[in-house]
Scaffold this motif. Structure first.
Motif, short mmCIF file in Angstrom:
data_model
loop_
_atom_site.label_atom_id
_atom_site.label_comp_id
_atom_site.label_asym_id
_atom_site.label_seq_id
_atom_site.Cartn_x
_atom_site.Cartn_y
_atom_site.Cartn_z
N ASP A 154 -1.32 2.20 -11.69
CA ASP A 154 -1.70 0.88 -12.01
C ASP A 154 -0.50 0.01 -12.41
O ASP A 154 -0.45 -1.32 -12.33
N ARG A 186 -6.95 4.96 -6.31
CA ARG A 186 -5.67 4.26 -7.08
C ARG A 186 -4.51 5.34 -7.51
O ARG A 186 -4.86 6.20 -8.32
N PRO A 244 -11.73 4.57 -2.61
CA PRO A 244 -10.25 3.99 -2.79
C PRO A 244 -9.81 5.02 -3.81
O PRO A 244 -10.35 5.11 -5.05
N ASP A 253 -4.34 -4.17 3.08
CA ASP A 253 -5.08 -2.94 2.64
C ASP A 253 -5.07 -2.08 3.81
O ASP A 253 -4.51 -2.40 4.93
N SER A 281 -7.54 -3.44 -2.57
CA SER A 281 -6.42 -2.92 -3.10
C SER A 281 -5.39 -3.91 -3.85
O SER A 281 -5.69 -5.21 -3.70
N ARG A 330 -0.76 -0.33 -1.68
CA ARG A 330 -2.28 -0.01 -1.25
C ARG A 330 -2.79 1.36 -1.61
O ARG A 330 -1.84 2.35 -2.07
N ASP A 331 -3.92 1.28 -1.96
CA ASP A 331 -4.66 2.49 -2.32
C ASP A 331 -4.78 3.38 -1.25
O ASP A 331 -4.58 3.27 -0.05
#
Length: 294
Positions: free
Chosen positions: A135, A132, A130, A113, A106, A140-141
């Motif tokens: 951005d 997201r 994962p 992570d 991540s 962490r994802d």
């Protein structure tokens, strides 16, 4: 005249109800392993670099905890990479258990992570990804993995999550925590019929918080009852707080409320933090629950 008793017994046996099949029981758990870093300094990441001795001792202690927990699926928070997970599973007693792991890197600026451990003899992984959330905020994802429960026709979608803490700018972190929790609640609610949703992880917040009530009210919080009884997974200012959580969708059947996994050797034995979780292992305690699948 032929006796009719044998015929009646045969008829009764033929029409009796089929015996109910025993329920399949899975144990799921959440554990923040607190800075499971390796011994390598990675450029561009604010990672903690452990000495070989400290790394070996921490990995061995965590393996002992997870081995005692004996869960079929474990969400881990604060792992650095796939390498530390491999070393963890190679440590006794986990080296004799058919665990596998799911992990993705991540963008967290500390290099930590989330990951999932699972027993491949108990569940079969079908898909993972994962997710997201932003951005513009390095955190962490969300990790989503779908499993088939061995011996049943049931599927489960497991979400591993570690929300940002309040450190490093409360306002920005709070907005990101709200965004991730809302996304998590929406995804769990949109799972296909017949696929149970399980959310595991460290929310850095307690079950009765506004964040939980606003975003995860569609799920059953199995850590709420022990929290009300004064139990917790994390010690802060001589008080136990419940930061590590298990949520399940309404169609899943828990055997009980979530429980804290604790052995005396997991606590600090003396000094200022006597009775707190031993930080050489983790500053958190695992939470777990058993689920029935029929």
């Amino acid at each position: 005249m032929r006796p009719i008793l044998p015929f009646i017994l045969i008829l009764l046996y033929a029409v009796r109800p089929a015996q109910a099949q025993p329920a399949r029981v899975l144990t799921v758990a959440s554990y923040n392993v607190c800075n499971l870093f390796d011994t390598i300094n990675d450029p561009g990441i604010r990672d903690l670099v452990l000495t070989p001795e400290a790394y070996e001792a921490k990995t061995a202690a965590l393996a002992r905890v997870i081995g005692g927990l004996s869960a079929d699926i474990v969400a881990l928070c604060e792992v650095e990479n796939a390498g530390v997970l491999g070393d963890l599973l190679a440590s006794a007693p986990l080296d004799t258990v058919p665990y596998r792991f799911i992990h993705y890197d991540s963008p967290d600026n500390r290099g930590i992570d989330v990951a999932l451990l699972y027993r491949r003899d108990r569940v079969e992984p079908l898909a993972s990804e994962p997710i997201r959330v932003s951005d513009g905020y390095p955190t962490r994802d969300i990790l989503r993995a779908e499993f088939a429960v061995t011996g049943t026709d049931r599927r489960i979608a497991v979400y591993a999550v570690h929300l940002p803490s309040r450190r490093g700018g409360y306002g920005r972190a709070a907005r990101m925590r709200e965004t991730i929790a809302a996304r998590l609640g929406d995804m769990a609610a949109q799972e296909a019929p017949g696929t149970g949703a399980i959310v595991l992880g460290d929310l850095n917040d307690h079950p009765g918080s506004k964040l939980v009530r606003r975003n995860l009210s569609g799920l059953r919080c199995l850590t709420a009852a022990p929290h009300r009884r004064g139990q917790g997974s994390y010690a802060w200012r001589d008080t136990w707080v419940m930061y590590d959580h298990i949520f399940v969708s309404r169609d899943l059947e828990p055997a009980e409320d979530a429980r804290i996994f604790l052995r005396d050797w997991m606590l600090t034995a003396e000094g200022r933090f006597r009775g707190y979780p031993d930080r050489t292992i983790s500053d958190h305690l695992p939470v777990y629950v058993r689920l029935f699948f029929r």
